[in-house]
Design a protein around this motif. Structure first.
Motif, PDB file in Angstrom:
ATOM      1  N   THR A  67      -8.338 -42.068 -17.903  1.00 49.99           N
ATOM      2  CA  THR A  67      -8.770 -41.236 -16.783  1.00 49.99           C
ATOM      3  C   THR A  67      -8.473 -39.771 -17.046  1.00 49.99           C
ATOM      4  O   THR A  67      -9.305 -38.895 -16.782  1.00 49.99           O
ATOM      5  CB  THR A  67      -8.079 -41.701 -15.489  1.00 49.99           C
ATOM      6  N   GLN A  70     -10.912 -38.423 -19.679  1.00 55.25           N
ATOM      7  CA  GLN A  70     -12.231 -38.150 -19.122  1.00 55.25           C
ATOM      8  C   GLN A  70     -12.203 -36.953 -18.179  1.00 55.25           C
ATOM      9  O   GLN A  70     -13.155 -36.183 -18.124  1.00 55.25           O
ATOM     10  CB  GLN A  70     -12.754 -39.383 -18.391  1.00 55.25           C
ATOM     11  N   ASN A  75     -16.108 -35.316 -19.233  1.00 58.05           N
ATOM     12  CA  ASN A  75     -17.111 -36.165 -19.858  1.00 58.05           C
ATOM     13  C   ASN A  75     -16.850 -37.607 -19.423  1.00 58.05           C
ATOM     14  O   ASN A  75     -15.868 -38.208 -19.852  1.00 58.05           O
ATOM     15  CB  ASN A  75     -17.019 -36.036 -21.381  1.00 58.05           C
ATOM     16  N   PRO A  76     -17.694 -38.173 -18.583  1.00 54.77           N
ATOM     17  CA  PRO A  76     -17.446 -39.544 -18.137  1.00 54.77           C
ATOM     18  C   PRO A  76     -17.595 -40.576 -19.255  1.00 54.77           C
ATOM     19  O   PRO A  76     -17.167 -41.709 -19.107  1.00 54.77           O
ATOM     20  CB  PRO A  76     -18.481 -39.770 -17.039  1.00 54.77           C
ATOM     21  N   MET A  77     -18.196 -40.191 -20.360  1.00 57.74           N
ATOM     22  CA  MET A  77     -18.367 -41.114 -21.483  1.00 57.74           C
ATOM     23  C   MET A  77     -17.356 -40.839 -22.599  1.00 57.74           C
ATOM     24  O   MET A  77     -17.586 -41.200 -23.750  1.00 57.74           O
ATOM     25  CB  MET A  77     -19.793 -41.007 -22.044  1.00 57.74           C
ATOM     26  N   ALA A  78     -16.256 -40.162 -22.273  1.00 57.11           N
ATOM     27  CA  ALA A  78     -15.260 -39.808 -23.282  1.00 57.11           C
ATOM     28  C   ALA A  78     -14.692 -41.078 -23.905  1.00 57.11           C
ATOM     29  O   ALA A  78     -14.189 -41.954 -23.228  1.00 57.11           O
ATOM     30  CB  ALA A  78     -14.153 -38.983 -22.661  1.00 57.11           C
ATOM     31  N   ASP A  79     -14.797 -41.150 -25.193  1.00 52.97           N
ATOM     32  CA  ASP A  79     -14.346 -42.310 -25.944  1.00 52.97           C
ATOM     33  C   ASP A  79     -13.440 -41.814 -27.067  1.00 52.97           C
ATOM     34  O   ASP A  79     -13.737 -40.789 -27.693  1.00 52.97           O
ATOM     35  CB  ASP A  79     -15.572 -43.034 -26.517  1.00 52.97           C
ATOM     36  N   VAL A  82     -15.305 -41.030 -30.289  1.00 51.52           N
ATOM     37  CA  VAL A  82     -16.173 -39.856 -30.270  1.00 51.52           C
ATOM     38  C   VAL A  82     -15.353 -38.583 -30.420  1.00 51.52           C
ATOM     39  O   VAL A  82     -15.731 -37.645 -31.122  1.00 51.52           O
ATOM     40  CB  VAL A  82     -17.001 -39.827 -28.968  1.00 51.52           C
TER      41      VAL A  82
END
Length: 115
Positions: A67, A70, A75-79, A82
């Motif tokens: 959380t 992100q 960035n809600p797609m933070a991985d 990446v």
């Protein structure tokens, strides 16, 4: 939300019940309620319950770190793959393990002739 709490509670009870020694549902509930005379008392309190609590804390920590990651990056797609955090984690894991192996080897070799 209520369903999630019910599932979490049932998973905790099931993890307390199953293991190398099977403990029944009634015995688990009596031990958690305070029955110190049950034969499986030490198994539940000293082995299984600490593991369940630590697993819950680790899961909460991972959710919190995801959380925060992100939120900071917006960035809600933070991985981790990446962003590159995964590579840092891999290197931070491998360096102490390699160092630990070398340290153990250096300590054990001079003691072999003595033993």
């Amino acid at each position: 939300m209520i369903v999630l709490f019910i599932l979490a509670g049932s998973s905790i009870v099931l993890s307390l019940m199953f293991g190398a020694v099977k403990v029944g549902f009634s015995e688990v509930t009596s031990i958690v309620a305070g029955n110190h005379q049950a034969p499986s008392h030490s198994i539940i309190w000293n082995i299984r319950l600490p593991r369940v609590l630590i697993a819950g804390l680790v899961g909460m920590g991972m959710a919190l770190s995801g959380t925060i990651l992100q939120g900071v990056l917006c960035n809600p797609m933070a991985d981790p793959h990446v962003i590159g955090v995964y590579q840092v984690q891999a290197s931070s894991w491998s360096i102490p393990n390699i160092g630990n192996g070398l340290f153990q080897q250096l300590l054990s070799e001079p003691l072999v002739p003595v033993l």
